[in-house]
Design an enzyme around this catalytic site. Structure first.
Site, PDB file in Angstrom:
ATOM      1  N   HIS A 133       0.821  -1.215   0.000  1.00 57.36           N
ATOM      2  CA  HIS A 133       0.000   0.000   0.000  1.00 57.36           C
ATOM      3  C   HIS A 133       0.853   1.262   0.000  1.00 57.36           C
ATOM      4  CE1 HIS A 133       0.216  -0.110   4.548  1.00 57.36           C
ATOM      5  NE2 HIS A 133       0.159   1.196   4.390  1.00 57.36           N
ATOM      6  N   ASN A 179      -9.538  -4.046   6.331  1.00 55.60           N
ATOM      7  CA  ASN A 179      -8.744  -2.955   6.877  1.00 55.60           C
ATOM      8  C   ASN A 179      -8.956  -2.852   8.386  1.00 55.60           C
ATOM      9  OD1 ASN A 179      -7.389  -0.530   7.231  1.00 55.60           O
ATOM     10  ND2 ASN A 179      -9.095   0.713   6.471  1.00 55.60           N
ATOM     11  N   TRP A 180      -7.829  -2.841   9.151  1.00 53.85           N
ATOM     12  CA  TRP A 180      -7.864  -2.767  10.619  1.00 53.85           C
ATOM     13  C   TRP A 180      -8.463  -3.998  11.267  1.00 53.85           C
ATOM     14  CZ3 TRP A 180      -9.413   2.858   9.819  1.00 53.85           C
ATOM     15  CH2 TRP A 180      -8.310   3.685  10.015  1.00 53.85           C
ATOM     16  N   ASP A 240       0.967  -7.696   2.094  1.00 55.41           N
ATOM     17  CA  ASP A 240       1.179  -6.256   1.921  1.00 55.41           C
ATOM     18  C   ASP A 240       2.671  -5.916   1.793  1.00 55.41           C
ATOM     19  OD1 ASP A 240       0.748  -3.584   1.708  1.00 55.41           O
ATOM     20  OD2 ASP A 240      -0.397  -3.366   3.560  1.00 55.41           O
ATOM     21  N   ASN A 242     -12.571   5.146   5.443  1.00 58.23           N
ATOM     22  CA  ASN A 242     -11.506   4.749   6.343  1.00 58.23           C
ATOM     23  C   ASN A 242     -11.495   5.617   7.605  1.00 58.23           C
ATOM     24  OD1 ASN A 242      -9.094   3.296   6.885  1.00 58.23           O
ATOM     25  ND2 ASN A 242      -7.944   5.138   6.383  1.00 58.23           N
ATOM     26  N   GLY A 251       2.458   5.707   9.683  1.00 59.21           N
ATOM     27  CA  GLY A 251       3.836   6.090   9.372  1.00 59.21           C
ATOM     28  C   GLY A 251       4.752   4.908   9.583  1.00 59.21           C
ATOM     29  N   ASN A 252       4.342   3.991  10.494  1.00 59.86           N
ATOM     30  CA  ASN A 252       5.092   2.756  10.700  1.00 59.86           C
ATOM     31  C   ASN A 252       4.899   1.780   9.542  1.00 59.86           C
ATOM     32  OD1 ASN A 252       5.008   2.825  14.225  1.00 59.86           O
ATOM     33  ND2 ASN A 252       6.834   2.263  13.044  1.00 59.86           N
ATOM     34  N   SER A 253       3.925   2.034   8.698  1.00 59.74           N
ATOM     35  CA  SER A 253       3.666   1.125   7.583  1.00 59.74           C
ATOM     36  C   SER A 253       4.942   0.883   6.787  1.00 59.74           C
ATOM     37  CB  SER A 253       2.628   1.714   6.637  1.00 59.74           C
ATOM     38  OG  SER A 253       1.341   1.492   7.127  1.00 59.74           O
ATOM     39  N   PHE A 295       2.250  -3.582   8.883  1.00 56.22           N
ATOM     40  CA  PHE A 295       1.402  -2.854   7.923  1.00 56.22           C
ATOM     41  C   PHE A 295       0.088  -2.346   8.475  1.00 56.22           C
ATOM     42  CE2 PHE A 295      -1.981  -5.847   6.590  1.00 56.22           C
ATOM     43  CZ  PHE A 295      -1.495  -7.064   7.057  1.00 56.22           C
ATOM     44  N   ASP A 296      -0.264  -2.696   9.707  1.00 63.01           N
ATOM     45  CA  ASP A 296      -1.543  -2.216  10.221  1.00 63.01           C
ATOM     46  C   ASP A 296      -1.608  -2.473  11.721  1.00 63.01           C
ATOM     47  OD1 ASP A 296      -4.039  -1.056  10.074  1.00 63.01           O
ATOM     48  OD2 ASP A 296      -4.962  -2.597   8.833  1.00 63.01           O
TER      49      ASP A 296
END
Lengths: 737, 737
Positions: free
Chosen positions: B99, B227-228, B236, B342, B670-672, B688-689
């Protein structure tokens, strides 16, 4: 909603496969969690076939005594008609689900005194309230095999409608004979699609009173949001009391009636269960489809469910648009909206489940295996030919259902349906009772009357007009083969009409009818055919115009039903013989008769990465509580849960009072309110729902995902003692500690 | 969506409490499962404070080497600006989330060649594709404390805007000096609200190429639905390659550029992890709010989130109504719709989480405890006074934000915003570069240009007109105090106007503007103030009319920012001193600088009755697959998963290839793309999440529910080897087996 509201689409299902086979096949797919549910809704007479398995799981009683439905403990299990229940005191105290008693709680509510919200506890017998009209407690007093009698009544070679009529006439005669014993209601139940018939005689207790129901903030905690969901924290229990006349016989409500003395009563366990413990449930599951043919499965999943999901979605939107939120109209339709949303959730779960287990492929493979086996032996080839015949009949039946689908909704208008009942009833009353359609026999007169009385509660002119316009638009947009000339002509429907044009066409019916008036309808219950034939009420006139078509359809349906009554038993005979050749037993599809299902307390893994633990706790209520419906627990409950005032009801392994628990039992709609029994036959909970991953098991039992949801007796007792002050009811029961 | 898209609302959060305290307090509430997440996004220089704890969990390297951001392994961790990533080969191969590379994959797609759908694998270096314009790889080369320098630049007694200006001027000067070294991008990051400043110097690699991305049916499997969510099965991951000029220095894209040679590279583990193993993540978390005052928490949860949820809901419906499904217009708005949905899901999770942990009560209690401690010692009372001052400032700031809220959306029209940028840019360009607003300095010229270039991709006249009308209606319905005369006069807005009236009023602006033309906008990037002042373009004229009001608001904001820059450090000083008195360390709120978080592979119990297992499996993909987006795995993946072709990548304890896993790490947007490292510093996955139950941890870390979601390196390698044939990339990396 509850298990009670589960789909009743189908009536049959899947062959009982050897559990070990299942365990092997599915475990490989479900690492790391590999706990399997136990399939089977056994008739009491079948318990001998499974008692060894039950004992291996912990069953500690004599299976033989379970086979007598009038002995302990089965004799303590009763039907409420649609829900199950059980006697828990010698004074006729009956425990069932809160949602099974909701109608009676609502019925006793009035402006400024909402018993659903407040809950209700009768301080003594005098304070008990009459249950909603029509409420019944049915106690089974006899259960006999009458297969031979029914079959003997079928003339040799009778096929189609002749066969149907012969069976129906015999059933009516047997019921009339049985019900000659006043105070009883009798049923001839068919098993395996007509391979067997049983006569069930039940004491019909008709003075039923509401004794105790917790507030809905306990009894329906989580509401529709949590419906079919785990984790669950619903206190889904309530108490009725059965009353009879001073002579001990069923009687209408009267001040001086006395509590009924049941022959058998369940003890209530405060010691309860832990993970892995043996449990069994006795109750009245409504309907399953485990033996339906692949062609029937395909029709449900490829036509019926998707069509309904689309239509129900439009229907919900139409009701919402036609009735402003909080309006009187909306309140009248809340229950229907709930039902539609519930059905949508169910169909979604069904479709998802069918995809997950590859239902249609599995069914076809099963049928191919059966075919192979049948063809191996010349003596079995006749059965194979009958099954091929059954499939041809199913194709015809599916076509008819597909054609009827649009018409059935196109005639779904509240006052039209009232007019149709009145018109049909007038015709039926002109005939001797024994010759009538069973639904219109005198034994059902009060049900017919109640139906006409209740219409206003769920009906609003403007909403009905809007809905009917939508259904008619849907009908006109449907296939040409589904059009019915009688309807088109009666209403003046033409191709391509818009919804607004349709609405203009039918609005005059609403303006001109007097059927919106209850007294008018009730008076018409006495009207003759001639009187109705000369009526100028537009809905009665419409009913009259559709009558010939509908009767013809009904006759065609009976013709097919007669054929099914011949072919389906042959198919079931093949299934049973095949199973027998493999050392397996075949339980019949659920048919609202008393069944026993057994297994253990067990969590599960509904999905890769996710585990359901077997118990929920008081802490979970604190976590879910938002203060807003349906997550608005009483403050006293929140306080005592937070203070860990568990009393005698904690389960050490979870460090709390267990609220709800999961089992691997095989249940479906109608099981709601069933007593959950431990190995000693004590009541340890009430079954009230299944998980959403279980709903497809009505078609094809999935041992990996099927879980029943129960309210724990310890939570029930904790609420009674700590929150609602119902100590006198606890004292009335025999509580095992 | 991803961690990347998490709320960036707040900037601060909660004091780091002693983990043992947490364990004790929360375990009591979460029987039977009691696994606790580990709080803390530590700056590398803080590792000494936690190294003992890390070692106790299994950390096997020298903490000292982690403190040097230019040494192994931190030197291998890079920022993409908004996402994190890491070098995994000496030829500049960079691995990040799918992503995070989606923009570049989309950028290289064209009619008949949709790389999102098909995936992309460059057979060799020559086949690699340029990443989307503006793509960067930032490699940290220096990291210095410049607190003293910044503070020295603040004149004694400078308050409010004077203080703000002094700090900003000093930062600009330091950045200019730092960036004199060509090819570098420098930042002055403030920590603890301005208590500390660090200068970060990064090599800015601007020739970035797309090397490999699996098909979105792997890379975004589950899409927005999952997502989440956990259980998760998303592959990902994607690969970029960093290129530099032949001289080894950053350069614009050129055919003969060469792969960048990173100083440090991560090894990739094919041995992987199991439940309970130590892990750590290095990356660039964007923003948390753990030290925000209760008044700020209350404002977010009582005003901002609910207001936005209502507005976004209306906005989504308006976009859908204004752009027919599958229309070109709808395609342009898909990304915004996704973002809005989202955000709604996020706000829902935030609000639910705040309710669950009683966020506001907890924050108030924490502040009361801090106050008590401060008041116990006369030397600390000054801090208490400054905190009281901070709360007064927050009240003023909240009022301003509440007032601005309606105006901010009432001016959200695509071409108005373009005009405002052009108009402001003309003014700023008239000043020396050093005196400009930082956003308009020459170092950002290409970003400004790209902004103007990209508008069409996400813009449609009719949708924009409809949305703007809705925002203006919302503005007129808002409080009178939120009305802005300049806007009312410029557009002719009057009380009680309907949306249709508003639309009629503003439609002429769309008809009359030429800003819809890209070349026109780009030409205007060179226009002078005088030229724009004489423009008759309606959006430029509107921008001009709003300009004085907006500048005044900006000045008022700077005045408050200057006050915050004085008061918030005092508050943080109090928090740090209090923590120190209790033997605890305080990590700063996330601010897009490099952080390390550590913990273990761990499932969890997000709710009573429910357990997340730590790993998902290939079987879960088979279970979820429907054949329809976003659950449409490639057939080869389904086949190989069904055939259990696990290769060298199975985890014995789960009997499959692990797809995604959970950890108790503390991460945020931001950690993604951050590399997940094992105890030896090898790459075992990519973060990733986070789970939906974790989103509220941005405000108040909840050790019971916070879990980060990672793609497992074994799944990455399995897909590369078995599905996509990317063996040459596996060979390029150092894979530890």
């Amino acid at each position: 909603m509850s298990a009670q509201a589960k789909s009743h689409e189908g009536y049959e299902g899947m062959i009982m496969m050897n559990k070990k086979y299942w365990l092997g096949a599915v475990c490989a797919l479900t690492l790391p969690v590999c706990a399997m549910a136990v399939e089977g809704m056994w008739t009491p007479e079948q318990l001998g076939d499974v008692v060894d398995d039950m004992k291996a799981l912990g069953f500690a009683l004599d299976a033989e005594q379970f086979r007598d439905l009038t002995a302990f403990p089965m004799g303590a299990v009763v039907s409420l008609g649609g829900c199950s229940a059980s006697f828990v005191s010698p004074q006729g105290l009956v425990v069932t689900n809160h949602h099974c008693a909701a109608g009676s709680i609502q019925y006793n509510s009035r402006e400024g005194q909402n018993l659903l919200v407040d809950g209700f506890l009768a301080a003594d017998l005098k304070a008990e309230l009459p249950a909603a009209p029509g409420s019944r407690v049915y106690v089974t007093v006899a259960f006999d095999d009458v297969t031979a009698e029914v079959k003997a009544a079928i003339p040799a070679g009778a096929a189609g409608k002749a066969r149907f009529d012969a069976i129906e006439a015999k059933q009516k005669a047997m019921i009339a004979e049985c019900e000659a014993d006043a105070g009883h209601r009798c049923t001839i139940a068919s098993f395996h699609g007509g391979a067997e018939y049983k006569r069930i005689k039940q004491l019909e207790i008709r003075d039923v009173r509401l004794t105790y129901a917790p507030a809905e903030s306990i009894g329906t905690f989580g509401g529709d949001i949590d419906n079919w969901m785990w984790p669950r924290h619903t206190g889904d229990f309530a108490f009725y009391r059965a009353y009879v006349g001073k002579d001990g016989k069923p009687a209408d409500f009267a001040e001086d009636n006395i509590p009924f003395t049941p022959k058998h009563v369940l003890k209530v366990s405060a010691a309860g269960l832990d993970d892995g413990d043996f449990v069994m449930v006795a109750g009245y599951p409504g309907s399953t489809s485990r033996y339906r043919r692949a062609a029937e499965v395909g029709f449900a999943f490829e036509f019926t469910y998707p069509q309904r999901m689309a239509l129900f979605d439009a229907w919900i939107k139409d009701i919402e648009a036609a009735s402003p939120a909080d309006s009187d109209a909306r309140i009248k339709y809340e229950s229907l909206l709930q039902g539609l949303n519930n059905a949508m959730k169910n169909y979604g779960g069904q479709i998802e489940g069918a995809r997950r287990v590859k239902l249609l492929d599995r069914r076809k493979a099963r049928e191919a295996a059966l075919d192979d086996w049948l063809m191996k032996d010349a003596s079995r080839r006749d059965l194979a030919r009958e099954i091929a015949e059954l499939d041809r009949l199913i194709a015809v039946s599916n076509d008819a259902d597909r054609r009827d689908y649009y018409y059935s909704y196109a005639t779904r208008a509240g006052l039209l349906n009232a007019a149709q009942t009145l018109y049909r009833y007038a015709h039926e009353r002109a005939r001797p009772d024994a010759d009538r359609d069973p639904a219109f026999q005198d034994r059902n007169a009060s049900r017919i009357r109640q139906g006409q009385e209740r219409i206003e509660r769920r009906y609003d002119d403007r909403v009905d007009l809007s809905n009917w316009s939508m259904f008619l638009e849907n009908y006109l947009a449907g296939p040409a083969t589904s059009r019915v000339a009688a309807l088109d002509e009666a209403l003046g429907l033409k191709d391509g009409m818009t919804r607004a044009e349709i609405k203009a066409l039918i609005a005059p019916l609403y303006a001109g009818t007097r059927l919106g008036d209850k007294e008018t309808r009730l008076a018409l219950l006495e009207a003759s055919v001639a009187e109705l034939d000369s009526s100028t009420d537009p809905f009665i006139m419409l009913a009259r115009k559709l009558s010939a078509y509908e009767r013809a359809q009904e006759e065609a349906g009976k013709e097919r039903a007669g054929q099914f009554a011949q072919l389906r038993p042959a198919y079931m005979e093949a299934i049973i013989a095949y199973a027998k050749s493999r050392g397996e037993a075949v339980y019949p599809d659920a048919n609202s008769t008393l069944r026993l299902t057994y297994g253990t307390v067990m969590g599960g893994s509904p999905k890769d990465g996710l585990i359901y633990t077997p118990f929920t706790t008081l802490q979970g209520i604190l976590d879910k509580d938002t203060g807003e419906f349906p997550f608005n627990s009483p403050q006293s409950l929140l306080d005592k849960a937070a203070a860990k005032e568990f009393g005698d009801y904690a389960l050490e392994s979870i460090g709390s009072v267990p609220v709800n628990f999961l089992t691997d039992l095989d249940s479906t709609g109608g099981n709601s309110g069933s007593p959950t029994l431990n190995a000693q036959g004590e009541l340890v909970g009430l079954l009230f729902d299944g998980t959403i991953e279980s709903v497809n098991s009505d078609w094809d039992f999935d041992p990996r995902t099927t879980r029943s949801i129960h309210v724990d007796s310890r939570y029930m007792l904790w609420v009674m003692e700590k929150i609602d002050g119902a100590q006198h009811l606890i004292d009335e029961m025999t509580v095992v500690r």
